[in-house]
Design a protein around this motif. Sequence first.
Motif, PDB file in Angstrom:
ATOM      1  N   ILE A  71       0.875  -1.060   0.021  1.00  0.00           N
ATOM      2  CA  ILE A  71      -0.126   0.022  -0.093  1.00  0.00           C
ATOM      3  C   ILE A  71       0.959   1.297   0.110  1.00  0.00           C
ATOM      4  CG2 ILE A  71      -1.810   1.181   1.392  1.00  0.00           C
ATOM      5  CD1 ILE A  71      -2.915  -1.277   0.261  1.00  0.00           C
ATOM      6  N   CYS A  90      -4.570  -0.390   7.349  1.00  0.00           N
ATOM      7  CA  CYS A  90      -3.762  -0.272   6.215  1.00  0.00           C
ATOM      8  C   CYS A  90      -2.527   0.633   6.702  1.00  0.00           C
ATOM      9  CB  CYS A  90      -4.424   0.497   5.093  1.00  0.00           C
ATOM     10  SG  CYS A  90      -5.692  -0.438   4.268  1.00  0.00           S
ATOM     11  N   VAL A  96       0.261  -6.027   2.402  1.00  0.00           N
ATOM     12  CA  VAL A  96      -1.024  -7.160   2.459  1.00  0.00           C
ATOM     13  C   VAL A  96      -0.568  -8.332   1.581  1.00  0.00           C
ATOM     14  CG1 VAL A  96      -3.221  -7.216   1.739  1.00  0.00           C
ATOM     15  CG2 VAL A  96      -2.394  -4.951   2.167  1.00  0.00           C
ATOM     16  N   CYS A 104      -6.338  -5.080   4.270  1.00  0.00           N
ATOM     17  CA  CYS A 104      -6.470  -4.137   5.152  1.00  0.00           C
ATOM     18  C   CYS A 104      -7.419  -3.270   5.377  1.00  0.00           C
ATOM     19  CB  CYS A 104      -5.162  -3.430   4.964  1.00  0.00           C
ATOM     20  SG  CYS A 104      -4.824  -2.340   3.587  1.00  0.00           S
TER      21      CYS A 104
END
Length: 142
Positions: A71, A90, A96, A104
């Motif tokens: 991310i 996140c 992830v 997330c």
Amino acid sequence: VFTPSVLGYFNGSISIATGSGNPVIYDLEGLGNLASSFSPASMSFAPQKVGTTSPGQIVKVWNFENVAMTILGWSASGDFVAVPGGTQPCAVNGQVQPLLLPFCNLVVYFTPTKTGAITGAVSVTTSWSTGSESFAVTGTGQ
């Protein structure tokens, strides 16, 4: 070439004529998925008094690939804000992982600055070639 336009499992077959009268048949199967996706796919907030903040709503950012997804960041437009939260928040530059818990969470809040319908979007940028993906958010200021 298999290019599904929706999520899901697909199967079928192809028959190839051989000239001998007995075609060769191959079974085919595939899984239509995206590198990443959101659930829910869009979000609506109950009417909210101008200048006050709604309860948060959780959105899951899913990794449908078989390798880790990074991310890189997120943003929200309009009178909406997205922050990490939930049971599996996140994180910027967070991974992830696939398979076990492949998602997330972000929590989205709505703080209207005017009366009437308000639209926006939440965008998440990942390491996938798709770059940034977005989903729509709506609410009404009262």
